[in-house]
Design an enzyme around this catalytic site. Structure first.
Site, short mmCIF file in Angstrom:
data_model
loop_
_atom_site.label_atom_id
_atom_site.label_comp_id
_atom_site.label_asym_id
_atom_site.label_seq_id
_atom_site.Cartn_x
_atom_site.Cartn_y
_atom_site.Cartn_z
N GLY A 17 -9.93 -0.11 -2.92
CA GLY A 17 -8.72 0.65 -2.64
C GLY A 17 -8.69 1.19 -1.22
O GLY A 17 -7.66 1.13 -0.54
N THR A 18 -9.83 1.72 -0.76
CA THR A 18 -9.93 2.21 0.61
C THR A 18 -9.74 1.07 1.60
O THR A 18 -9.02 1.20 2.60
CB THR A 18 -11.30 2.88 0.85
N GLU A 44 -4.36 -2.58 -6.86
CA GLU A 44 -3.43 -1.45 -6.91
C GLU A 44 -2.01 -1.95 -7.12
O GLU A 44 -1.65 -3.05 -6.70
CB GLU A 44 -3.50 -0.64 -5.60
#
Length: 335
Positions: free
Chosen positions: A70-71, A279
């Site tokens: 996600g980062t 995501e």
């Protein structure tokens, strides 16, 4: 002028292991010739994305994404649309770390991952996917099976890793419902049922390296998989084949290479949620484009370290039990 690096790290990734290694990580990039600083992401939306964009616009030479997928996705979205795109490095600290796996970056040792910057043969340019106004590094997906990514609690993923996805997937499979879609790709078209669509940029999908065995990182082409099967038994069998690298050529899927893909549901009441690097990235209709060799990254080009490809014993056990279980179901159906 001395080069500058910005380490963007998620302080909650990897059971907060990055905090204890941060001083050593900064020292490694200083040793490599970068004036290095760090930024801890916050719970605010787009924290990593906004900081990556700010650092790129201020002329930083290197941006280090330290955290989970996600980062990494946020950092990519912060710089991919800019004219000046700094080199990017990755320090994995999440659950699956798909892109780090593809680049053969050590996934269980942040210090070893940072030290790749000290090697001579370390940079190359990779493809990036664009989906509407968003970007992704690893995979875009749509369909019922991909929705399990949203449903697995983060704490469960941290504690049980891959087993969490298997458990949730088994729960979700009975609800698999194909939709009628129109998928255009590089002058070709598929109209019909589809339960799942994958557009992969690497060979690592949710930690599985056999689903897309021939994926290339820099050829300007997605590997596209359209899953047409919809019965529970068919889906279980196809998943088992994918784990063994036997899904290519299966009549229940379309397997192709494409630079441009457009996905449209044929029924306006059908919703196709698009997953970008794990995501939620919006709903179809959506257009996808492969941006060839768009970002320069630090990777392990000299060798493939054991800790970059070793599967955990728990994952191997769950995978083995799943494949054997599907085989037993098929045998029972034939009797």
């Amino acid at each position: 002028m001395r080069k500058r690096a910005r380490v963007i790290y998620n302080p909650t990734s990897g059971r907060e292991a990055l905090r204890s290694d941060l001083v050593d990580i900064l020292s490694i990039y200083e040793q490599a010739g970068y004036e290095t600083s760090a930024f801890a992401t916050t719970p605010a939306p787009n924290s990593a994305k906004n900081e990556a964009r700010r650092a790129a616009e201020e002329g930083f030479d290197l941006i280090v994404a330290a955290g989970g997928d996600g980062t990494l996705n946020e950092v990519v979205n912060g710089i991919a649309g800019l004219k000046h795109r700094p080199t990017m490095a990755i320090i994995p600290a999440g659950t699956t770390n798909d892109y780090a796996r593809a680049l053969r970056i050590p996934r269980d040792d942040p210090i070893a991952a940072a030290k790749l910057i000290l090697r001579k043969n370390k940079k190359f340019k990779i493809d990036i996917g664009q989906a509407g106004d968003n970007y992704f590094m690893n995979i875009a997906a749509g369909g019922t099976l991909t929705e399990l990514t949203y449903d697995v609690p983060s704490q469960m993923k941290s504690l049980f890793g891959y087993a969490a996805y298997f458990a949730k997937g088994a729960e979700l499979l009975p609800r698999v419902k194909p939709v009628d879609v129109d998928i255009k790709y590089d002058g070709q078209e598929y109209r019909g049922h589809a339960s799942t669509l994958f557009l992969a940029l690497t060979n690592s999908v949710g930690g599985f390296e056999q689903i897309v065995p021939d994926a290339s990182l820099d050829d300007g082409k997605f590997t596209m998989i359209i899953v047409k099967k919809n019965s529970l038994i068919d889906m279980l069998s196809l998943m088992a084949k994918a784990l063994q690298g036997k899904n290519i050529g299966d009549p229940g899927i379309i397997y192709a290479k494409a630079t441009d893909v457009e996905v449209t549901p044929l029924n306006k009441d059908d919703r196709i949620m698009i997953n970008l690097d794990g995501e939620y990235g919006g709903d179809a209709p959506m257009k996808f484009h492969d941006l060839k060799q768009h970002l320069e990254v630090i990777a392990n080009l000299d060798e493939i370290p054991d800790d970059a490809i070793t599967e955990s014993p728990d994952f191997k056990r769950v995978e083995k039990d799943f494949v054997e279980g599907v085989g037993k179901i098929n045998q029972d159906q034939e009797m």
